[in-house]
Design an enzyme around this catalytic site. Structure first.
Site, PDB file in Angstrom:
ATOM      1  N   TYR A 167       3.138  -5.434  -7.018  1.00 48.65           N
ATOM      2  CA  TYR A 167       1.935  -4.605  -6.889  1.00 48.65           C
ATOM      3  C   TYR A 167       2.102  -3.538  -5.803  1.00 48.65           C
ATOM      4  O   TYR A 167       2.664  -3.785  -4.741  1.00 48.65           O
ATOM      5  CB  TYR A 167       0.745  -5.471  -6.478  1.00 48.65           C
ATOM      6  CG  TYR A 167      -0.049  -6.111  -7.593  1.00 48.65           C
ATOM      7  CD1 TYR A 167      -0.150  -5.554  -8.861  1.00 48.65           C
ATOM      8  CD2 TYR A 167      -0.733  -7.303  -7.353  1.00 48.65           C
ATOM      9  CE1 TYR A 167      -0.897  -6.159  -9.851  1.00 48.65           C
ATOM     10  CE2 TYR A 167      -1.495  -7.907  -8.347  1.00 48.65           C
ATOM     11  CZ  TYR A 167      -1.569  -7.332  -9.600  1.00 48.65           C
ATOM     12  OH  TYR A 167      -2.312  -7.939 -10.565  1.00 48.65           O
ATOM     13  N   GLU A 168       1.522  -2.371  -6.071  1.00 47.20           N
ATOM     14  CA  GLU A 168       1.396  -1.284  -5.080  1.00 47.20           C
ATOM     15  C   GLU A 168       2.721  -0.893  -4.440  1.00 47.20           C
ATOM     16  O   GLU A 168       2.793  -0.620  -3.241  1.00 47.20           O
ATOM     17  CB  GLU A 168       0.384  -1.677  -3.990  1.00 47.20           C
ATOM     18  CG  GLU A 168      -0.964  -2.079  -4.503  1.00 47.20           C
ATOM     19  CD  GLU A 168      -1.534  -1.100  -5.525  1.00 47.20           C
ATOM     20  OE1 GLU A 168      -1.301   0.111  -5.374  1.00 47.20           O
ATOM     21  OE2 GLU A 168      -2.175  -1.548  -6.475  1.00 47.20           O
ATOM     22  N   GLY A 169       3.762  -0.862  -5.238  1.00 47.29           N
ATOM     23  CA  GLY A 169       5.083  -0.514  -4.730  1.00 47.29           C
ATOM     24  C   GLY A 169       5.896  -1.761  -4.489  1.00 47.29           C
ATOM     25  O   GLY A 169       5.521  -2.627  -3.690  1.00 47.29           O
ATOM     26  N   GLN A 173       8.727  -0.473  -0.663  1.00 51.37           N
ATOM     27  CA  GLN A 173       8.158  -0.661   0.673  1.00 51.37           C
ATOM     28  C   GLN A 173       9.243  -0.620   1.741  1.00 51.37           C
ATOM     29  O   GLN A 173       9.036  -0.086   2.843  1.00 51.37           O
ATOM     30  CB  GLN A 173       7.421  -2.010   0.748  1.00 51.37           C
ATOM     31  CG  GLN A 173       6.284  -2.181  -0.227  1.00 51.37           C
ATOM     32  CD  GLN A 173       5.182  -1.163  -0.047  1.00 51.37           C
ATOM     33  OE1 GLN A 173       4.926  -0.700   1.065  1.00 51.37           O
ATOM     34  NE2 GLN A 173       4.523  -0.804  -1.129  1.00 51.37           N
TER      35      GLN A 173
END
Length: 604
Positions: free
Chosen positions: A441-443, A448
């Site tokens: 999720y979200e990268g 990251q």
């Protein structure tokens, strides 16, 4: 089903003793909130969790969501939860009064979010996404957009989403092709497809509001040509009635976990009749979306820690109730009864690992939340820049550590249960399925890690690391006043020196033009960095606990709580922090196995 999913005592310890919520509440911006109100908010979060979330965790997973005749159906209890959240004001908890919120500190919303996410992580995503998308409109939208959408979203009447990913682009947002054509009527005509849109459609909500990235016709290629649009499933006609907006759900993805939350594939503008409204200025959509993405990154980290918490308490309960075997020292005493497995050293190790990940991860998220609160409320520009710099640096870590180590934590929880952990009779297998998505999720973790090393560290010329070192020094200085913590102070200081050496080595490669080689092991750097950061968080917690024991003379359960903090810190420094030795060896090696050009056959 386990009886407990999170420690409220630990959340209050972090809020009140470690991160001093009273200091944040002294800001005039939070004048309407005091510590009594904070406790009431946490109680309300527990109430919603116990009524609408925790009892239905397994049932909702088994039921899954369905997609038939173009309609997405979810479990009815989810609708009750969403309504309860709107009525209680939780969706807009951190919003300003001006935007219809409760103007609560981020630390408080993080604590209440941790409670609910530990109770039923997938269901909480519905309201979390609505809050994030409504905040985008409130922050960057026109007065008309704010008036039309945010109120209905915060009241839970309308669902919100973030619509970024496209089939051909994946995480590479520079390659999105959804288009927006201007009209002379104040709106744009949108065309395109979006995939993996969580909570993107379901029966039971009046409307779904997509915050959609697209390119205005003629916009530059790459990320500089991306704009942000409000694209509702239903739009209002001239009489205020909701009508179809040419946003069609093409299907849902059948996921390994988080089955409560439908991930939708939708098509916009198939009939050339999808209206969208520009948020802010053209070609600045990605910069706006980063607000929601960064909020979501912390939210995903919080989710990872929360799922790991629920798994920890389930495995702890099992370990306290399951008799098996005898202690090594009692193997010859066959007449002795079996001991509970919590008394076996290896089970203790697995439980301490889980506790250290959960409470260390939560501590880091509270640290980030505190920086966000102070950045927003301080009047000192220098201090504001400092808090922002620290928040920027630690956000990818706060997303990644609870996700990656949370997965390992839940896995150890399953191991505690042995064969039973692999069955649907216990919740560990569901926790394992649910938490696996958090590293995506979200990268992804790789994204990251590149963000941390390339942007947040190299991109600041190392200034962000200097800020971190100053924060760590505050803790080591105080911890050094206690003789039995000095050993851990020395260990952390040595690891900070190792971090500097590794960072200088990789930075030197980058300056020589060897960027591919410098960033090839960014994910290993993330783990190396994270273990040091979480050690800092554990020393911080242990120092607060030690001070309380020395000055407050606690007794009974309170004393045991503080002793547990120090014991878990000892575990983390003894068992987890040493893992940096192997990581450092790899990171200091200039081997180019991953970057040298080789024939594909050598890989497969």
């Amino acid at each position: 089903m386990a009886k407990k999913y999170i420690s409220i005592e630990n959340l209050k310890f972090l809020l009140n003793e470690v991160f001093n919520i009273e200091e944040v509440l002294e800001s005039p911006y939070y004048a309407e909130t005091d510590t009594e109100a904070v406790n009431m908010i946490l109680d309300a979060a527990v109430d919603i969790s116990d009524r609408h979330l925790f009892p239905f965790y397994t049932e909702i997973d088994r039921a899954d969501h369905t997609f038939e005749d173009g309609k997405v159906t979810i479990h009815p209890e989810i609708i009750k939860y969403i309504k309860a959240m709107g009525e209680a004001g939780f969706i807009g908890g951190s919003f300003s009064f001006e935007h219809g919120g409760q103007q609560l500190p981020q630390m408080v919303t993080a604590a209440s979010g941790a409670i609910m996410s530990a109770a039923n992580n997938g269901v909480v995503m519905f309201t979390g996404l609505t809050a994030g998308s409504a905040h985008l409109i409130a922050s960057f939208g026109s007065k008309e957009l704010k008036e039309k959408y945010t109120g209905k979203m915060l009241s839970s009447e309308w669902q919100g989403t973030m619509a970024l990913t496209e089939p051909q682009a994946g995480s590479s947002l520079s390659d999105i092709v959804s288009s927006a054509t201007p009209t002379d009527q104040g709106h744009y005509k949108l065309k395109g497809q979006k995939i993996f849109i969580s909570s993107g459609d379901y029966e039971g909500t009046e409307n779904v509001v997509h915050l959609m990235l697209a390119r205005i016709d003629g916009a530059p290629l790459g990320t500089k040509g991306i704009s942000l649009f409000v694209v509702p499933k239903l739009r209002e006609d001239e009489n205020g009635n909701l009508i179809d907006n040419d946003v069609t759900t093409a299907g849902v993805y059948h996921k390994m976990g988080q089955k409560s939350t439908p991930a939708v594939h939708y098509i916009a503008g198939d009939n050339d009749n999808c209206h969208g409204w520009l948020v802010g200025e053209p070609n600045k959509g990605l910069s706006y979306m980063f607000q929601m993405m960064n909020e979501a990154r912390l939210g995903v980290g919080l989710m990872g820690a929360a799922i790991a918490s629920a798994a920890y308490y389930a495995s702890l309960e099992y370990a306290n109730e399951r008799p098996q075997g005898r202690k090594i020292s009692e193997q010859s005493a066959k007449d002795k009864p079996q001991t509970f497995i919590i008394n076996h050293a290896d089970v203790k190790r697995m439980l301490l690992f889980q506790k250290s990940v959960v409470e260390g991860g939560l501590s880091l998220i509270f640290e980030c939340s505190r920086y966000a609160d102070l950045e927003m409320t301080t009047e000192d520009e220098t201090a504001r820049k400092r808090y922002k710099g620290l928040l920027d640096l630690l956000t990818p870590v706060a997303k990644t550590f609870p996700a990656e180590y949370g997965i390992k934590s839940v896995s150890e929880g399953m191991q505690c249960l042995g064969g039973f952990g692999y069955t649907t009779d216990f919740p560990l297998e569901q926790h394992y399925r649910d938490i696996r998505i958090t590293s995506i999720y979200e990268g992804t973790t790789g994204i990251q890690s590149l963000d941390l090393l390339a942007r947040k560290i190299m991109g600041t010329g190392g200034k962000s690391l200097m800020l971190l070192a100053e924060e760590v020094k505050k803790v080591t200085d105080e911890a050094s006043t206690y003789d039995d913590l000095k050993k851990y102070v020395t260990a952390l200081q040595e690891k900070l020196q190792d971090l500097q050496k590794v960072t200088q080595q990789l930075g030197g490669m980058a300056m020589q033009g060897k960027m591919e080689l410098a960033l090839a092991d960014a994910t290993l750097y993330m783990e190396f960095f994270s273990l040091i950061v979480i050690s800092w968080q554990w020393l911080k917690q242990a120092t607060v606990a030690k001070k309380a024991m020395v000055t407050g003379n606690p007794e009974g359960e309170k004393l045991k709580f503080y002793e547990s903090k120090i014991h878990t810190m000892r575990y983390f420094f003894s068992y987890e922090l040493p893992k940096t030795l192997g990581l450092m060896t790899r990171l200091m090696d200039k081997d180019d196995t991953l970057t040298v050009e080789v024939e594909k056959e050598l890989i497969v």
